[in-house]
Design an enzyme around this catalytic site. Structure first.
Site, PDB file in Angstrom:
ATOM      1  N   CYS A   1       0.834  -1.215   0.000  1.00 53.73           N
ATOM      2  CA  CYS A   1       0.000   0.000   0.000  1.00 53.73           C
ATOM      3  C   CYS A   1       0.861   1.255   0.000  1.00 53.73           C
ATOM      4  O   CYS A   1       0.593   2.205  -0.752  1.00 53.73           O
ATOM      5  CB  CYS A   1      -0.932  -0.015   1.206  1.00 53.73           C
ATOM      6  SG  CYS A   1      -0.126  -0.486   2.753  1.00 53.73           S
TER       7      CYS A   1
ATOM      8  N   HIS B   1      -2.522   5.354   6.555  1.00 50.48           N
ATOM      9  CA  HIS B   1      -1.131   5.791   6.732  1.00 50.48           C
ATOM     10  C   HIS B   1      -1.066   7.273   6.349  1.00 50.48           C
ATOM     11  O   HIS B   1      -1.891   7.759   5.571  1.00 50.48           O
ATOM     12  CB  HIS B   1      -0.185   5.081   5.769  1.00 50.48           C
ATOM     13  CG  HIS B   1      -0.134   3.591   5.880  1.00 50.48           C
ATOM     14  ND1 HIS B   1       0.232   2.923   7.024  1.00 50.48           N
ATOM     15  CD2 HIS B   1      -0.365   2.626   4.953  1.00 50.48           C
ATOM     16  CE1 HIS B   1       0.232   1.611   6.793  1.00 50.48           C
ATOM     17  NE2 HIS B   1      -0.146   1.405   5.552  1.00 50.48           N
TER      18      HIS B   1
END
Ligand code: NAP
Length: 350
Positions: free
Chosen positions: A140, A220
């Site tokens: 990711c 994130h």
């Protein structure tokens, strides 16, 4: 119709399955998981044939009330392409089984780049996966960095990337990772392994990364400093990124000041599971000082790799080129978050 099997039906696998099912040129021929827990209900509800990922657990599934079509070996035999979304490390073991069966396979970012023909990001290197037998969709974080570097490199040249990755401690369902209350340099060693991972997509890119882990599950956050070879204006970079279908530039007027509001925005937009497939770059944070570009971007770890898996399937099967595949994926997933204030309202029904 290309038949796609998904081996591993957790956070990533269930999203890949739904994304494949939404496409006009491929179908889900089955999903495999290891245990007959609540996750299997999703497959039943969606009519995906359910398989046992572990050979001797077919009876365990049946005893729990789930109909199973067979084991993952049967699923592999049914599939034109396999997407492996098993826990990190298991994908590498499974690759030998896909290879033995002669079925092209995609593994996820935790597996080693050495095991596959190419690591993959649709925007950056779609062509490298065309006709490949084994492809790794990068993690990711690497997906988020690659999508950003590609247009910057093409338009301005990139001298050096410096990225601090503030990483979520776990996904919302990873109860085993908490409860926690700490901030960890992770890894403590500097630079972190994330930079070399981006080099699997951009071999010549100069990039240093540092990682932290925080007690959050939502997304994130990347704090970025990118040294460019030229000196564009803030506005030019803003416009360049806004043109990228898989980058959402958050407008100041939206008053989205964190990842919690981003996810709420996605839920308000009716996104499945509140997913954000796009990199979310705060427009206000885009700042160029000479040739140094700064910005913050948030990455939804559970979903940004999903469109990439769909494009990797098309590249391997040779059923569409880069532009066509990305456009199809975007259209049928519903990628793109236009500001409703800039979209004309529909005319009232007479
Ligand atoms: P997950 O939620 O733990 O799901 C893993 C799935 O694999 C589960 O359905 C599990 O079955 C199944 N499984 C277990 N053993 C298996 C086996 N031997 N063969 C096939 N399937 C098996 O993991 P995930 O978060 O989706 O991660 C999958 C992969 O994607 C990992 O490589 C990970 O590094 C990568 N990835 C994860 C993220 C993220 O943020 N989650 C982001 C990008 C990439 P049960 O459900 O029955 O246990």
């Amino acid at each position: 119709m290309l038949k796609v099997g998904i081996n591993g039906y957790g956070t990533i696998g269930k999203r890949v399955a739904d994304a494949v099912a939404a496409q006009p040129d491929m179908t889900v021929c089955g999903v495999a998981k290891a245990s007959p827990d609540f996750g299997a209900d999703g497959a039943v509800q969606r009519d995906y044939p359910l398989y046992s990922a572990i050979g001797d657990r077919v009876e365990t599934f049946r005893a729990a009330g789930y109909e199973v079509a067979g084991t993952s070996d049967d699923l592999i035999a049914e599939s034109d392409v396999i997407v492996d979304a098993a826990p990190g490390g298991i994908g590498a073991e499974n690759l030998t089984r896909y290879e033995a069966a002669g079925v092209p396979a995609i593994v996820q970012g935790k597996e080693s780049d050495d095991l596959v023909d190419t690591s993959f990001n649709a925007r950056a290197n779609f062509e490298d996966a065309e006709g490949a037998d084994a492809v790794r969709v990068v993690s990711c974080n690497t997906t988020g960095l690659s999508r950003l570097v590609a247009p910057l490199e093409e338009n301005y040249g990139v001298e050096k990337v410096r990225a601090t990755l503030v990483r979520r401690g776990g996904d919302p369902d990873q109860t085993g990772r908490g409860p926690i209350n700490d901030i960890l340099p992770d890894p403590i060693a500097v630079p972190s392994h994330h930079g070399p991972d981006v080099n699997t997509i951009f071999p010549d890119l100069s990039i240093d990364t540092m990682g932290l882990k925080v007690p959050a599950t939502l997304m994130h956050m990347h704090s970025l400093n990118i040294e460019l070879e030229s000196e564009p204006t803030d506005q030019a970079v803003h416009e360049l990124l806004a043109e990228e279908s898989r980058i959402f530039v958050v407008d100041e007027g939206m008053a989205i000041d964190g990842t919690g509001k981003l996810r709420e925005f996605a839920r308000d937009r009716g996104r499945p599971r509140g997913d954000l497939w796009e990199n979310c770059v705060w427009g206000e944070s885009i700042n160029v000082e000479g040739s140094e570009l700064y910005m913050f971007q948030a990455i939804h770890q559970e979903s940004d790799v999903i469109p990439e898996n769909v494009d990797a399937i098309r590249a391997m099967a040779g059923i569409a080129g880069k532009e066509e595949s990305m456009a199809l994926t975007d259209e049928h997933l519903g990628i793109g978050l236009p500001d409703p204030r800039s979209v004309p309202a529909p005319s009232p029904t007479p």
